[in-house]
Design a protein around this motif. Structure first.
Motif, PDB file in Angstrom:
ATOM      1  N   LEU A   1      -8.033   2.414   0.952  1.00 34.73           N
ATOM      2  CA  LEU A   1      -7.385   1.829  -0.238  1.00 34.73           C
ATOM      3  C   LEU A   1      -8.369   1.762  -1.401  1.00 34.73           C
ATOM      4  O   LEU A   1      -8.047   2.134  -2.527  1.00 34.73           O
ATOM      5  N   ALA A   2      -9.572   1.300  -1.102  1.00 37.96           N
ATOM      6  CA  ALA A   2     -10.577   1.162  -2.161  1.00 37.96           C
ATOM      7  C   ALA A   2     -10.921   2.522  -2.750  1.00 37.96           C
ATOM      8  O   ALA A   2     -11.075   2.676  -3.964  1.00 37.96           O
TER       9      ALA A   2
ATOM     10  N   LEU B   1      -5.349  -4.404  -1.237  1.00 39.43           N
ATOM     11  CA  LEU B   1      -6.717  -4.517  -0.733  1.00 39.43           C
ATOM     12  C   LEU B   1      -7.084  -5.977  -0.475  1.00 39.43           C
ATOM     13  O   LEU B   1      -7.669  -6.309   0.565  1.00 39.43           O
TER      14      LEU B   1
ATOM     15  N   VAL C   1      -9.035   5.310  -2.806  1.00 47.93           N
ATOM     16  CA  VAL C   1      -7.948   5.867  -3.608  1.00 47.93           C
ATOM     17  C   VAL C   1      -7.818   5.093  -4.930  1.00 47.93           C
ATOM     18  O   VAL C   1      -7.534   5.668  -5.975  1.00 47.93           O
ATOM     19  N   GLN C   2      -8.095   3.807  -4.861  1.00 45.30           N
ATOM     20  CA  GLN C   2      -8.070   3.016  -6.094  1.00 45.30           C
ATOM     21  C   GLN C   2      -9.169   3.480  -7.061  1.00 45.30           C
ATOM     22  O   GLN C   2      -8.952   3.564  -8.265  1.00 45.30           O
TER      23      GLN C   2
ATOM     24  N   ALA D   1      -7.928   6.454  -8.920  1.00 50.93           N
ATOM     25  CA  ALA D   1      -7.042   6.082 -10.029  1.00 50.93           C
ATOM     26  C   ALA D   1      -7.880   5.625 -11.219  1.00 50.93           C
ATOM     27  O   ALA D   1      -7.605   5.987 -12.363  1.00 50.93           O
ATOM     28  N   GLY D   2      -8.929   4.854 -10.927  1.00 52.76           N
ATOM     29  CA  GLY D   2      -9.827   4.381 -11.985  1.00 52.76           C
ATOM     30  C   GLY D   2     -10.521   5.551 -12.679  1.00 52.76           C
ATOM     31  O   GLY D   2     -10.615   5.585 -13.901  1.00 52.76           O
TER      32      GLY D   2
ATOM     33  N   ILE E   1      -2.897   6.076   4.182  1.00 55.60           N
ATOM     34  CA  ILE E   1      -3.206   4.645   4.067  1.00 55.60           C
ATOM     35  C   ILE E   1      -2.365   3.824   5.031  1.00 55.60           C
ATOM     36  O   ILE E   1      -2.874   2.964   5.745  1.00 55.60           O
TER      37      ILE E   1
ATOM     38  N   LEU F   1      -0.238   4.289 -14.346  1.00 57.37           N
ATOM     39  CA  LEU F   1      -1.537   4.332 -13.677  1.00 57.37           C
ATOM     40  C   LEU F   1      -2.151   2.941 -13.517  1.00 57.37           C
ATOM     41  O   LEU F   1      -2.679   2.600 -12.451  1.00 57.37           O
TER      42      LEU F   1
ATOM     43  N   ILE G   1      -3.238   0.931  -9.945  1.00 54.70           N
ATOM     44  CA  ILE G   1      -4.512   0.277  -9.661  1.00 54.70           C
ATOM     45  C   ILE G   1      -4.288  -1.188  -9.279  1.00 54.70           C
ATOM     46  O   ILE G   1      -4.849  -1.678  -8.308  1.00 54.70           O
TER      47      ILE G   1
ATOM     48  N   ARG H   1     -10.783   0.721   8.153  1.00 50.83           N
ATOM     49  CA  ARG H   1     -10.503   2.037   7.557  1.00 50.83           C
ATOM     50  C   ARG H   1      -9.408   1.939   6.501  1.00 50.83           C
ATOM     51  O   ARG H   1      -9.428   2.644   5.495  1.00 50.83           O
ATOM     52  N   LYS H   2      -8.444   1.081   6.761  1.00 50.00           N
ATOM     53  CA  LYS H   2      -7.360   0.920   5.791  1.00 50.00           C
ATOM     54  C   LYS H   2      -7.936   0.386   4.476  1.00 50.00           C
ATOM     55  O   LYS H   2      -7.622   0.885   3.398  1.00 50.00           O
ATOM     56  N   ALA H   3      -8.800  -0.611   4.583  1.00 47.93           N
ATOM     57  CA  ALA H   3      -9.378  -1.213   3.376  1.00 47.93           C
ATOM     58  C   ALA H   3     -10.251  -0.204   2.629  1.00 47.93           C
ATOM     59  O   ALA H   3     -10.165  -0.077   1.402  1.00 47.93           O
TER      60      ALA H   3
ATOM     61  N   SER I   1       0.820  -1.217   0.000  1.00 48.95           N
ATOM     62  CA  SER I   1       0.000   0.000   0.000  1.00 48.95           C
ATOM     63  C   SER I   1       0.854   1.268   0.000  1.00 48.95           C
ATOM     64  O   SER I   1       0.374   2.337  -0.320  1.00 48.95           O
TER      65      SER I   1
ATOM     66  N   CYS J   1       0.712   3.217  -3.270  1.00 49.47           N
ATOM     67  CA  CYS J   1      -0.514   3.859  -3.743  1.00 49.47           C
ATOM     68  C   CYS J   1      -0.272   5.326  -4.110  1.00 49.47           C
ATOM     69  O   CYS J   1       0.102   6.132  -3.266  1.00 49.47           O
ATOM     70  N   GLY J   2      -0.486   5.651  -5.373  1.00 52.92           N
ATOM     71  CA  GLY J   2      -0.255   7.016  -5.853  1.00 52.92           C
ATOM     72  C   GLY J   2       1.131   7.218  -6.433  1.00 52.92           C
ATOM     73  O   GLY J   2       1.447   8.295  -6.939  1.00 52.92           O
TER      74      GLY J   2
ATOM     75  N   THR K   1      -2.664  -1.507  -5.782  1.00 50.28           N
ATOM     76  CA  THR K   1      -3.626  -1.162  -4.741  1.00 50.28           C
ATOM     77  C   THR K   1      -4.633  -2.287  -4.556  1.00 50.28           C
ATOM     78  O   THR K   1      -5.040  -2.609  -3.434  1.00 50.28           O
TER      79      THR K   1
ATOM     80  N   MET L   1      -5.150  11.497  -5.379  1.00 56.21           N
ATOM     81  CA  MET L   1      -4.802  10.253  -4.681  1.00 56.21           C
ATOM     82  C   MET L   1      -3.776  10.524  -3.573  1.00 56.21           C
ATOM     83  O   MET L   1      -3.688   9.767  -2.610  1.00 56.21           O
TER      84      MET L   1
ATOM     85  N   ILE M   1      -5.280  -7.095   2.704  1.00 52.96           N
ATOM     86  CA  ILE M   1      -5.889  -6.570   3.934  1.00 52.96           C
ATOM     87  C   ILE M   1      -7.205  -7.312   4.206  1.00 52.96           C
ATOM     88  O   ILE M   1      -7.535  -7.621   5.353  1.00 52.96           O
TER      89      ILE M   1
END
Lengths: 252, 316
Positions: B72-73, A46, B75-76, B79-80, B59, A35, A39, B67-69, A26, A29-30, A42, B52, A49
């Motif tokens: 992450l979702a 996910l 911010v992902q 990106a999408g 994160i 790009l 994704i 909260r972490k999950a 993680s 991320c960013g 991340t 992001m 986790i």
């Protein structure tokens, strides 16, 4: 060691591997190289986790002392985490990140495949779900190992360096102690010594396709399963635990 | 092509817009329309990508696994969003890499809100609540934008943004009803983000030179000030609900207007941040530029590998 203790420890080890690798991934991320990879990474974080969540839920129910999963994740001391040394290694660059992931994914796929037959239905269920994710992770990491290994001179050099550096943490994937022996006997956990050869063959195949070589004279490091970590780990924990340590006993 | 032809084309084009017929990539469109959209969509894409970073900043320090999950979702998702907005802009002839280079050189802009730092966990709540809330206000009308690919991208974006907004508000209300430290953390965060969130709607209408044309082309469907007012009216009630105070001493319900009156926005600050002088402008762009530079060898490797494979296939 009672069966309950052994099984608890066994599940926590699986969960710790997911958590610590998820935490590491993680960090990307960013900041990914493209790009689409941002994704993908991340997404892997996910999944990991999510696995942590399921495994820790199982662990606290086995232990049955009224603990919650966040206490497991955030409020143990360094020595109490039992993840593999491999997964706590720093990201360094995309090559290291991919090689670390690849070594882990090959192993994890074998573990979850076997755990689908665990005599504990809850664990078998988690394994089945996690196996699907791990297969995707492995496809992703294998493809990148090959691309980077057989890409440019620079990528070959970088990824070979990552293989050389991380190889010394791979024996620990097959570490066993009384925790494993206990759960193997009862069919709860897997005997990972059985698939060491399969792991080696698989890794060799991919590395060969990637024009990479396995280092021959590498001393192997272990300790993670016993709570003896590398220097990197303390920093990872202090970042991850910051909120729970600074603001104890609060809901978030 | 004669002048008359262009005039005819423009007339037909405007007639389509007026009849709410979507413009598609291969349809004729005025250059100004294309340029405006390219600028707006790429700015929007850049905002998602730069956006992001302030959340990505938390994160690794998220206070619980849940909260972490969720973070992450979220911010992902961003990106999408960036990815399909760049794709929407590509239908107009924009080159993604060139556009990203414009971002890195400072030529292209992105939402000024992301130049503010995220200093506490409460900022993850406030950003979801206010920043995604403001984004929804801005973006819901864009689902009816005259340009088809953009409108369709926005439908999907808005669905996810509303989940983001809800999770943000959930964090804030949990903190606001939590311990004194948590409540203070939430209030402090609101104090820092309130005014920058209001600036997200852009300059006042009389200082927004492109707005009238954009509204005529149905790229934009409401004015900056209308949207800002709508946002304030909704958000003040939410703040009251959780017991937080909006940091504006001039905020007052105006019975006659059926809306809140509010204080003066510090436009000097807004202009400074747009010009690159916000607290994190340099950090944000440096982070994006570093990601691109540090990833160059990876992209080169992927290209080289693809070339090798192509050659292999040809010789077999």
């Amino acid at each position: 060691m009672t069966t309950q203790e052994a099984f608890y420890n066994y599940i926590v080890r699986l969960g710790d591997d997911s958590l610590i690798l998820g935490q590491r991934i993680s960090e990307w991320c960013g900041h990914g190289p493209i790009l689409e990879e941002d994704i993908a990474l991340t997404n892997i974080a996910l999944d990991l986790i999510g696995q942590t969540n399921n495994l820790y839920e199982l662990a606290v129910s086995i232990e049955n002392k009224g603990k919650n999963i966040d206490q497991l994740a955030f409020l143990r001391l360094e020595k109490e985490y039992s993840n593999l040394l491999l997964v706590e290694q720093p990201n360094v660059d995309f090559g290291y990140t991919i090689v670390r992931q690849f070594f882990f994914d090959v192993y994890r796929k074998l573990v979850f495949e076997s755990l689908c037959n665990s005599t504990d239905e809850r664990l078998a269920g988690i394994a089945e779900k996690s196996l699907k994710e791990t297969k995707y992770h492995l496809k992703h990491s294998s493809e990148w190992v090959i691309r980077l290994g057989d890409g440019t001179e620079e990528s070959h050099r970088r990824v070979q360096e990552a293989v050389n550096t991380l190889w010394k943490f791979t024996d620990e994937l097959f570490y066993q102690d009384e925790v494993d022996q206990n759960v193997i006997e009862l069919g709860l956990g897997v005997d990972n010594s059985i698939f060491k050869a399969t792991w080696n063959t698989h890794v060799e195949q991919v590395l060969t396709e990637a024009t990479l070589t396995i280092p021959t004279n590498s001393w192997q490091h272990t300790g993670g399963r016993k709570g003896i970590h590398t220097e990197h780990f303390g920093y990872l924990l202090s970042e991850m635990q910051y909120m729970q340590r600074a603001y104890p006993n609060m809901e978030w | 092509m004669s002048t008359k032809n262009i005039e005819e084309l423009e007339r037909e084009f405007q007639a389509k817009i007026d009849a709410d017929i979507k413009i598609e990539p291969n349809d004729w469109m005025p250059e100004g329309y294309r340029k405006t959209l390219m600028r707006q969509i790429s700015q929007h894409a850049h905002s998602e990508i730069v956006g992001m970073l302030p959340e990505g900043n938390w994160i690794t320090r998220a206070p619980s696994l849940k909260r972490k999950a969720v973070l992450l979702a979220k911010v992902q998702d961003e990106a999408g969003h960036g990815l399909y907005l760049y794709s929407a802009a590509e239908t107009l002839g924009l080159d993604r890499e060139k556009s990203i280079d414009d971002l890195h050189s400072g030529k292209a802009k992105y939402s000024s809100i992301f130049n503010y730092p995220t200093l506490t966990w409460a900022d993850m709540g406030t950003i979801g609540w206010l920043v995604d809330g403001a984004a929804i206000m801005n973006q819901v009308p864009l689902c009816r934008c005259s340009y088809g690919p953009y409108a369709r991208a926005m439908v999907r974006v808005c669905k996810e943004e509303s989940f983001h907004q809800r999770q943000g508000f959930e964090i804030v209300s949990l903190l606001a009803n939590g311990t004194p430290e948590q409540k203070q953390m939430a209030q402090d965060s609101l104090n820092r983000f309130w005014w920058p969130a209001l600036m997200m709607f852009g300059p006042n209408d009389d200082n927004s030179p492109n707005s009238a044309q954009s509204i005529k082309w149905k790229i934009k469907r409401s004015s900056n000030d209308e949207l800002r007012q709508q946002f304030i009216d909704v958000t003040v009630a939410q703040a009251e609900m959780v017991g937080l105070t909006i940091p504006d001493k001039d905020l007052k319900w105006n019975e006659a207007r059926g809306s809140y009156d509010f204080g003066t926005i510090n436009w000097e600050e807004f202009n400074q941040v747009i010009q690159g002088n916000g607290p994190c402008n340099k950090e944000r762009i440096d982070a994006r530029r570093n990601a691109k530079e540090n990833g160059a060898w990876v992209r080169e490797a992927a290209n080289a590998f693809a070339e090798k494979r192509k050659k292999k296939e040809l010789t077999h």
